[in-house]
Design a protein around this motif. Structure first.
Motif, PDB file in Angstrom:
ATOM      1  N   VAL A 163      59.869  39.494  18.738  1.00  0.00           N
ATOM      2  CA  VAL A 163      60.860  39.472  19.814  1.00  0.00           C
ATOM      3  C   VAL A 163      61.723  38.230  19.598  1.00  0.00           C
ATOM      4  O   VAL A 163      61.262  37.098  19.773  1.00  0.00           O
ATOM      5  N   LEU A 164      62.958  38.430  19.200  1.00  0.00           N
ATOM      6  CA  LEU A 164      63.821  37.343  18.740  1.00  0.00           C
ATOM      7  C   LEU A 164      64.884  36.999  19.763  1.00  0.00           C
ATOM      8  O   LEU A 164      65.663  37.865  20.186  1.00  0.00           O
ATOM      9  N   VAL A 165      64.915  35.727  20.161  1.00  0.00           N
ATOM     10  CA  VAL A 165      65.944  35.223  21.073  1.00  0.00           C
ATOM     11  C   VAL A 165      66.843  34.273  20.279  1.00  0.00           C
ATOM     12  O   VAL A 165      66.356  33.332  19.651  1.00  0.00           O
ATOM     13  N   TRP A 166      68.154  34.528  20.334  1.00  0.00           N
ATOM     14  CA  TRP A 166      69.104  33.632  19.668  1.00  0.00           C
ATOM     15  C   TRP A 166      70.449  33.740  20.349  1.00  0.00           C
ATOM     16  O   TRP A 166      70.642  34.541  21.256  1.00  0.00           O
ATOM     17  N   ASP A 167      71.401  32.894  19.908  1.00  0.00           N
ATOM     18  CA  ASP A 167      72.708  32.891  20.553  1.00  0.00           C
ATOM     19  C   ASP A 167      73.672  33.817  19.831  1.00  0.00           C
ATOM     20  O   ASP A 167      73.304  34.550  18.918  1.00  0.00           O
ATOM     21  N   ASN A 168      74.925  33.766  20.243  1.00  0.00           N
ATOM     22  CA  ASN A 168      75.927  34.712  19.759  1.00  0.00           C
ATOM     23  C   ASN A 168      76.727  34.202  18.563  1.00  0.00           C
ATOM     24  O   ASN A 168      77.895  34.578  18.398  1.00  0.00           O
ATOM     25  N   LEU A 169      76.137  33.374  17.740  1.00  0.00           N
ATOM     26  CA  LEU A 169      76.814  32.948  16.517  1.00  0.00           C
ATOM     27  C   LEU A 169      77.177  34.182  15.691  1.00  0.00           C
ATOM     28  O   LEU A 169      76.426  35.163  15.658  1.00  0.00           O
ATOM     29  N   ASN A 170      78.305  34.126  14.993  1.00  0.00           N
ATOM     30  CA  ASN A 170      78.797  35.334  14.320  1.00  0.00           C
ATOM     31  C   ASN A 170      77.825  35.889  13.286  1.00  0.00           C
ATOM     32  O   ASN A 170      77.798  37.096  13.034  1.00  0.00           O
ATOM     33  N   MET A 176      71.550  36.318  30.720  1.00  0.00           N
ATOM     34  CA  MET A 176      70.658  35.246  31.162  1.00  0.00           C
ATOM     35  C   MET A 176      69.360  35.817  31.717  1.00  0.00           C
ATOM     36  O   MET A 176      68.262  35.383  31.336  1.00  0.00           O
ATOM     37  N   GLU A 177      69.467  36.790  32.607  1.00  0.00           N
ATOM     38  CA  GLU A 177      68.255  37.359  33.201  1.00  0.00           C
ATOM     39  C   GLU A 177      67.419  38.091  32.153  1.00  0.00           C
ATOM     40  O   GLU A 177      66.184  38.082  32.216  1.00  0.00           O
ATOM     41  N   ASP A 178      68.075  38.708  31.185  1.00  0.00           N
ATOM     42  CA  ASP A 178      67.336  39.383  30.111  1.00  0.00           C
ATOM     43  C   ASP A 178      66.472  38.377  29.357  1.00  0.00           C
ATOM     44  O   ASP A 178      65.281  38.614  29.120  1.00  0.00           O
ATOM     45  N   VAL A 179      67.041  37.231  28.995  1.00  0.00           N
ATOM     46  CA  VAL A 179      66.292  36.215  28.263  1.00  0.00           C
ATOM     47  C   VAL A 179      65.191  35.622  29.136  1.00  0.00           C
ATOM     48  O   VAL A 179      64.049  35.424  28.688  1.00  0.00           O
ATOM     49  N   VAL A 210      62.248  37.827  29.241  1.00  0.00           N
ATOM     50  CA  VAL A 210      61.493  37.737  27.987  1.00  0.00           C
ATOM     51  C   VAL A 210      60.548  36.537  28.034  1.00  0.00           C
ATOM     52  O   VAL A 210      59.381  36.626  27.627  1.00  0.00           O
ATOM     53  N   TYR A 211      61.039  35.409  28.548  1.00  0.00           N
ATOM     54  CA  TYR A 211      60.212  34.199  28.615  1.00  0.00           C
ATOM     55  C   TYR A 211      59.034  34.340  29.583  1.00  0.00           C
ATOM     56  O   TYR A 211      58.087  33.543  29.514  1.00  0.00           O
ATOM     57  N   ARG A 212      59.075  35.317  30.456  1.00  0.00           N
ATOM     58  CA  ARG A 212      57.960  35.532  31.397  1.00  0.00           C
ATOM     59  C   ARG A 212      56.823  36.327  30.771  1.00  0.00           C
ATOM     60  O   ARG A 212      55.727  36.401  31.338  1.00  0.00           O
ATOM     61  N   ARG A 213      57.048  36.914  29.622  1.00  0.00           N
ATOM     62  CA  ARG A 213      56.025  37.769  29.025  1.00  0.00           C
ATOM     63  C   ARG A 213      54.794  36.948  28.628  1.00  0.00           C
ATOM     64  O   ARG A 213      54.926  35.824  28.130  1.00  0.00           O
TER      65      ARG A 213
END
Length: 222
Positions: free
Chosen positions: A114-121, A14-17, A20-23
């Motif tokens: 810089v790619l943010v996504w969920d843990n879908l397989n 969570m904190e990592d993402v 990223v959004y603060r950049r």
């Protein structure tokens, strides 16, 4: 869904993402969020009653399930840009081809995406190796900086917010074939991009440490 308390894995992702959004906006390293959703294609069993003065178009409660499609939502929050790609399936190959188009067509000049996504397989580097020769898979991966939302934390993916808007504004009626769905999705995408609509993300790491304090491990400090 929020996980049980004291979950170090959740808060780390969570904190990592959130960081990223603060950049600040950087066209050489655009922050892109990706999410996807299935859509049921639905046909009418009876002809709808046409629109009339003072009366909306009416549909019979019965309908026919015709199949499904998958909507890939790709969003650059700071630029107010999004793209909806409708595919018949949601395999690793579909995902890999979306990434290739993202990198080579949508952002060919970016140093890194810089790619943010969920843990879908299918959301994994392996998908690129399933779709392309190793040299090509490696080339594409070298242009990606990947960040995962935590398990049970897909709400941290801004593309999920855009999918919610898309569902309300574009999928609020029965669509019975994939070509129509693609046409409607493209029209929605064009309108929303032209309006300059952005997601005003305000949840920060500081907020998380206060509002979601129960998720953080308790440390014994001497």
């Amino acid at each position: 869904m929020i996980p049980p308390e004291h979950n170090a894995e959740f808060v780390a992702c969570m904190e990592d993402v959130l960081e990223v959004y603060r950049r600040p906006y950087d066209p050489q390293r655009p922050v892109i969020c990706l999410d996807e959703q299935p859509t049921q294609l639905i046909g009418e069993t009876r002809t709808p009653i046409p629109l009339q003065p003072g009366q909306a178009q009416r549909y019979d409660y019965e309908y026919e399930r015709i199949g499904t499609a998958n909507n890939f939502m790709i969003v650059e929050p700071l630029a107010g840009w999004r793209k909806v790609s409708v595919r018949a399936t949601k395999t690793a190959l579909d995902l890999a081809n979306e990434l290739k188009e993202l990198l080579d067509v949508d952002y060919p000049k970016a140093e890194k995406v810089v790619l943010v996504w969920d843990n879908l397989n299918t959301h994994a580097p392996a998908s690129l190796y399933k779709a392309f020769p190793p040299q090509e898979a490696r080339r594409l991966l070298d242009r990606l900086e990947i960040h995962y939302t935590p398990k049970h934390g897909s709400w941290l993916d801004i593309a999920e917010i855009e999918l919610s808007v898309f569902t309300k504004q574009c999928l609020d009626r029965r669509i019975d074939n994939i070509d129509t769905l693609r046409s409607e999705a493209k029209a929605w995408e064009d309108r929303r991009n032209a309006s300059g609509a952005v997601v005003d993300w305000q949840f920060t790491t500081d907020n998380a440490r206060i509002k979601l304090k129960r998720l953080y491990p308790q440390l014994n400090e001497e």
